[in-house]
Design an enzyme around this catalytic site. Structure first.
Site, PDB file in Angstrom:
ATOM      1  N   CYS A 145       3.097   9.160  12.114  1.00  0.00           N
ATOM      2  CA  CYS A 145       3.119  10.622  12.278  1.00  0.00           C
ATOM      3  C   CYS A 145       3.962  11.303  11.199  1.00  0.00           C
ATOM      4  CB  CYS A 145       3.731  10.967  13.626  1.00  0.00           C
ATOM      5  SG  CYS A 145       2.879  10.212  14.991  1.00  0.00           S
ATOM      6  N   ARG A 202       0.860   8.649   4.757  1.00  0.00           N
ATOM      7  CA  ARG A 202       1.520   7.849   5.784  1.00  0.00           C
ATOM      8  C   ARG A 202       0.524   7.258   6.781  1.00  0.00           C
ATOM      9  NH1 ARG A 202       7.077   9.224   6.187  1.00  0.00           N
ATOM     10  NH2 ARG A 202       7.083   8.596   8.365  1.00  0.00           N
ATOM     11  N   TRP A 253      -0.472   9.818  14.527  1.00  0.00           N
ATOM     12  CA  TRP A 253      -0.968   8.435  14.514  1.00  0.00           C
ATOM     13  C   TRP A 253      -0.923   8.003  15.972  1.00  0.00           C
ATOM     14  CZ3 TRP A 253      -2.390   4.394  11.186  1.00  0.00           C
ATOM     15  CH2 TRP A 253      -2.236   3.100  11.684  1.00  0.00           C
ATOM     16  N   ASN A 296       7.613  12.908  16.390  1.00  0.00           N
ATOM     17  CA  ASN A 296       7.389  11.559  15.861  1.00  0.00           C
ATOM     18  C   ASN A 296       8.224  10.608  16.691  1.00  0.00           C
ATOM     19  OD1 ASN A 296       5.986  12.756  13.825  1.00  0.00           O
ATOM     20  ND2 ASN A 296       7.349  12.092  12.155  1.00  0.00           N
ATOM     21  N   GLY A 297       7.703   9.423  16.962  1.00  0.00           N
ATOM     22  CA  GLY A 297       8.462   8.452  17.750  1.00  0.00           C
ATOM     23  C   GLY A 297       7.746   8.176  19.058  1.00  0.00           C
ATOM     24  N   GLU A 317       1.426 -12.862  -0.819  1.00  0.00           N
ATOM     25  CA  GLU A 317       1.362 -11.432  -1.100  1.00  0.00           C
ATOM     26  C   GLU A 317      -0.023 -11.045  -1.634  1.00  0.00           C
ATOM     27  OE1 GLU A 317       2.761  -8.880  -0.326  1.00  0.00           O
ATOM     28  OE2 GLU A 317       2.186  -7.394  -1.806  1.00  0.00           O
ATOM     29  N   LYS A 368      -2.637  -8.412   0.053  1.00  0.00           N
ATOM     30  CA  LYS A 368      -3.168  -7.266  -0.704  1.00  0.00           C
ATOM     31  C   LYS A 368      -4.687  -7.221  -0.589  1.00  0.00           C
ATOM     32  CE  LYS A 368      -0.552  -5.493  -1.267  1.00  0.00           C
ATOM     33  NZ  LYS A 368       0.832  -5.235  -1.020  1.00  0.00           N
ATOM     34  N   GLU A 382      -5.745  -6.228   2.999  1.00  0.00           N
ATOM     35  CA  GLU A 382      -5.439  -4.842   3.341  1.00  0.00           C
ATOM     36  C   GLU A 382      -6.472  -3.859   2.808  1.00  0.00           C
ATOM     37  OE1 GLU A 382      -0.872  -3.748   3.620  1.00  0.00           O
ATOM     38  OE2 GLU A 382      -1.314  -4.718   1.737  1.00  0.00           O
ATOM     39  N   HIS A 426      -3.602 -31.140   4.518  1.00  0.00           N
ATOM     40  CA  HIS A 426      -3.189 -31.249   5.927  1.00  0.00           C
ATOM     41  C   HIS A 426      -4.041 -30.348   6.820  1.00  0.00           C
ATOM     42  CE1 HIS A 426       0.103 -33.762   4.720  1.00  0.00           C
ATOM     43  NE2 HIS A 426       0.473 -32.865   3.811  1.00  0.00           N
ATOM     44  N   LYS A 473       1.524   3.861   6.173  1.00  0.00           N
ATOM     45  CA  LYS A 473       2.505   3.544   5.138  1.00  0.00           C
ATOM     46  C   LYS A 473       3.841   3.109   5.742  1.00  0.00           C
ATOM     47  CE  LYS A 473       3.973   3.192   0.921  1.00  0.00           C
ATOM     48  NZ  LYS A 473       3.575   1.954   0.234  1.00  0.00           N
TER      49      LYS A 473
HETATM   50  C1  AGP Z   1       2.269  -3.445   2.153  1.00  0.00           C
HETATM   51  O1  AGP Z   1       1.130  -3.458   1.362  1.00  0.00           O
HETATM   52  C2  AGP Z   1       2.024  -3.148   3.563  1.00  0.00           C
HETATM   53  N1  AGP Z   1       1.432  -1.876   3.735  1.00  0.00           N
HETATM   54  C3  AGP Z   1       3.083  -3.509   4.576  1.00  0.00           C
HETATM   55  O2  AGP Z   1       3.048  -4.893   4.704  1.00  0.00           O
HETATM   56  C4  AGP Z   1       4.534  -3.064   4.316  1.00  0.00           C
HETATM   57  O3  AGP Z   1       5.078  -3.762   3.243  1.00  0.00           O
HETATM   58  C5  AGP Z   1       5.371  -3.291   5.590  1.00  0.00           C
HETATM   59  O4  AGP Z   1       4.865  -2.498   6.618  1.00  0.00           O
HETATM   60  C6  AGP Z   1       6.845  -3.036   5.393  1.00  0.00           C
HETATM   61  O5  AGP Z   1       7.098  -1.739   4.964  1.00  0.00           O
HETATM   62  P1  AGP Z   1       8.491  -1.332   4.338  1.00  0.00           P
HETATM   63  O6  AGP Z   1       8.662  -2.092   3.087  1.00  0.00           O
HETATM   64  O7  AGP Z   1       8.405   0.140   4.133  1.00  0.00           O
HETATM   65  O8  AGP Z   1       9.544  -1.700   5.351  1.00  0.00           O
END
Ligand code: AGP
Length: 604
Positions: free
Chosen positions: A2, A27, A74, A100-101, A481, A485, A488, A504, A599
């Site tokens: 949010c 976000r 959200w 928010n929250g 990572e 990526k 996502e 394994h 985000k």
């Molecule tokens: C990254 O591509 C992601 N969107 C996600 O894994 C992100 O890194 C994670 O939510 C942690 O966020 P932060 O670094 O803002 O704490």
């Protein structure tokens, strides 16, 4: 997650708030809404499921006013819909709240309010706050809000308007960020500086348990129990232009391409050639304390957790302190043994991730020393930790993290070098790492020039339904990572394994339709990695290698420049960001706003 933006001043408020909401779009959200104090009195609200442009289309031509609050939602309690979008107004339409929250005791409060005859218009937890304020018998708006918040359990960042108090907006914070923007005879409130930075760079960040009253020419802050607090505006360093796309088609592309400058920024002013070390001003850890550290535990989520894994190997390698990285979300639920000789490090781009923040609070409660490796200056995690290293990547707008991952790893390299040089790392090794760090921006640039070749490869690999990523030791977090990526933004299923684990189990998956991306640095494990590729080839698997020299066993090799072994993971991750990007582009995905993701994950 949010987003909140609010304004009080002399300007026409609706276009300002809609612009602010657009700046918060990154976000992640599913609906939006706006409420203003109409010129002839009373509140006027418009809400819409979907994007801000859908809300904008619904805003009537005559929607004039100079005070208002707006929100991107959200969904947590109740599906995305017009009704569940904020702001929430009471039955008489006098009180409007954006929140928010999460209100943890919402069902209990709702039941009580309903028993008293209140009719709810939404399924949200947030609406209880509106009715509690509306029913308060207190005289001032501040008192009404305070009374309501006394019974609310959970997290909130709120902004409140009341038709009987048209000269003010009241805001409060507990666990969800709230910043005030201080202008010339105008004030802003937002959950993120992105929403207000094109109007003012003077901001006040509320602390948990703090409230604020904003009037057009004045603001004051106080605790939820009414005691005045002092709030001196700080200047935000980030430029408003950093939030623009700057000629790129997506924020992700812009942020990948910005990495040479971003890395330059994290290094700037920190290298000390005289002692072959670095200065980290905000660490708050003296040499004696640094020598006393017996373990390092790094906590983060998602990409930050992966950056922490490379950070742990840098700290272990250069400072010879046992170190590991763990998802913060898991750590805080396993009643961890908190050891006074362990240095805890919380990693977060946003500095808002709830699981990381909660882990920090749990550690602090148990008396641990916690540092932060954070991008957003003044964010909740930055404020909660005892010191730390800012990663200075600049604002990252795309939901998926690229430049922040790279800069976080570089920040860890600086920390590892600093700890190493206080302990047993030699001057020669310090020099070697410094030279390696200095070479990074140019080497990243060199990788970026291969974009067209990577785009062609991506078009080919975009047909895969599933992909495997493998690496060993330093290469394994790079594989993790890169697979995150790809998942996502392209929605292609991907697995990441240490190459040594293939036989394994995961080897069973290998077939021509499941390509493997292999991280193959020219280091002591080169032959081991080649053996893993051999195993894959024997099962007719296709291989894309990321390597320092051509790999015979691979169908394609992306070449990256060699740096020091310890710093190679930083460079090896970059072509794989481009691979994920171009794969997603070939599949026509919404790159900056991938489905189901936000985000900043400010809720559990
Ligand atoms: C990254 O591509 C992601 N969107 C996600 O894994 C992100 O890194 C994670 O939510 C942690 O966020 P932060 O670094 O803002 O704490």
């Amino acid at each position: 997650m949010c987003g909140i933006v609010g304004y009080i001043g002399k300007r026409d408020v609706a276009p300002l708030l809609l612009e602010g909401l657009q700046r918060l779009e990154y976000r992640g959200y599913d609906s939006a809404g706006i409420v203003i104090a109409g010129r002839s009195g009373g509140l006027k609200a418009v809400k819409a499921k979907g994007r801000v442009r859908e809300l904008e289309a619904r805003v009537p031509k005559r929607f004039a006013g100079t005070t208002g609050i707006a929100h991107t939602r959200w969904a947590t309690h109740g599906a995305p819909s017009d009704e569940n979008a904020h702001p929430h107004l009471d039955t008489e339409g006098k009180v409007a709240v954006v929140h928010n929250g999460i209100v943890d005791n919402a069902s209990e409060l709702r039941a009580k309010l309903e028993a008293d005859g209140v009719v709810f218009a939404s399924e949200t937890d947030s609406e209880v706050i509106t009715h509690l304020i509306a029913r308060s018998q207190a005289v001032s708006l501040e008192e009404k809000v305070r009374e309501a918040l006394k019974v609310v359990e959970g997290t909130y960042g709120i902004a409140v308007m009341h038709a009987d108090f048209p000269d003010r907006i009241v805001a409060a914070r507990n666990g969800s960020p709230v910043v005030l923007g201080i202008g010339e005879k105008e004030m802003f409130v937002a959950s993120d500086v992105a929403a207000l930075i094109s109007h003012t760079r003077q901001v006040v960040t509320l602390d948990d348990g703090e409230m604020a009253t904003l009037k057009a020419d004045d603001f004051r802050t106080y605790t939820t129990s009414g005691t005045r607090t002092t709030a001196t505006p700080e200047t935000v360093e980030w430029e408003a232009a950093s939030y623009d796309m700057g000629g790129h088609d997506t924020y992700m592309h812009k942020e990948i391409c910005e990495q040479p400058e971003a890395v330059d920024r994290v290094l700037r002013g920190r290298i000390d050639d005289k002692f072959s070390t670095v200065h980290l001003g905000g660490l708050n850890l003296d040499a004696r304390e640094a020598r006393g550290i017996r373990r390092v535990k790094i906590l983060g989520c998602g990409t930050s957790y992966h950056a922490g894994m490379i950070g742990a190997s840098l700290i272990e390698g250069l400072a010879r302190i046992p170190a590991d990285s763990e998802p913060a979300s898991e750590f805080r639920y396993r009643n961890p043994v908190v050891d006074p000789d362990t240095l805890y490090i919380a990693v977060s781009q946003s500095g808002e991730t709830y699981d990381v923040l909660a882990a920090v609070q749990e550690l602090k409660r148990k008396g641990a020393r916690v540092l932060g490796v954070v991008n957003v200056v003044g964010s909740a995690i930055a404020r909660e930790t005892d010191g730390g290293v800012y990663v200075h990547a600049g604002p990252e707008v795309c939901v998926v993290s690229t430049k922040c991952f790279t800069n976080t790893v570089v920040a860890f390299a600086l920390l590892a070098l600093h700890l190493g040089r206080i302990r047993d790392l030699s001057v020669a090794d310090g020099k070697r790492i410094i030279e390696g760090l200095r070479a990074l921006p140019e080497q990243i640039q060199e990788i970026l020039t291969q974009e067209e070749d990577i785009r062609k490869l991506a078009a080919d690999y975009a047909e895969a339904k599933s992909m495997m990523f493998i690496g060993r030791v330093r290469g394994y977090p790079v594989a993790l990572e890169a697979s995150l990526k790809l998942k996502e933004i392209s929605y292609i299923h991907a697995e990441a394994y240490p190459a040594s684990e293939l036989k394994h189990g995961p080897l069973a998956l290998i077939e021509p339709a499941m390509p493997t991306v292999a991280i193959v640095p020219d280091d002591s494990l080169l032959e081991k990695n080649r053996a893993a590729m051999e195993e894959i080839k024997a099962r007719s698997g296709r291989i894309l290698a990321v390597a320092h020299r051509d790999q015979e066993k691979a169908d394609h090799t992306i070449l990256v420049p060699k740096n020091e072994d310890e710093l190679d993971p930083i460079l090896m991750g970059i072509p794989l960001q481009l691979l994920a990007y171009h794969t997603a582009l070939a599949l026509g995905r919404d790159i900056d706003k991938p489905r189901n993701l936000a985000k900043s994950v400010t809720v559990e």
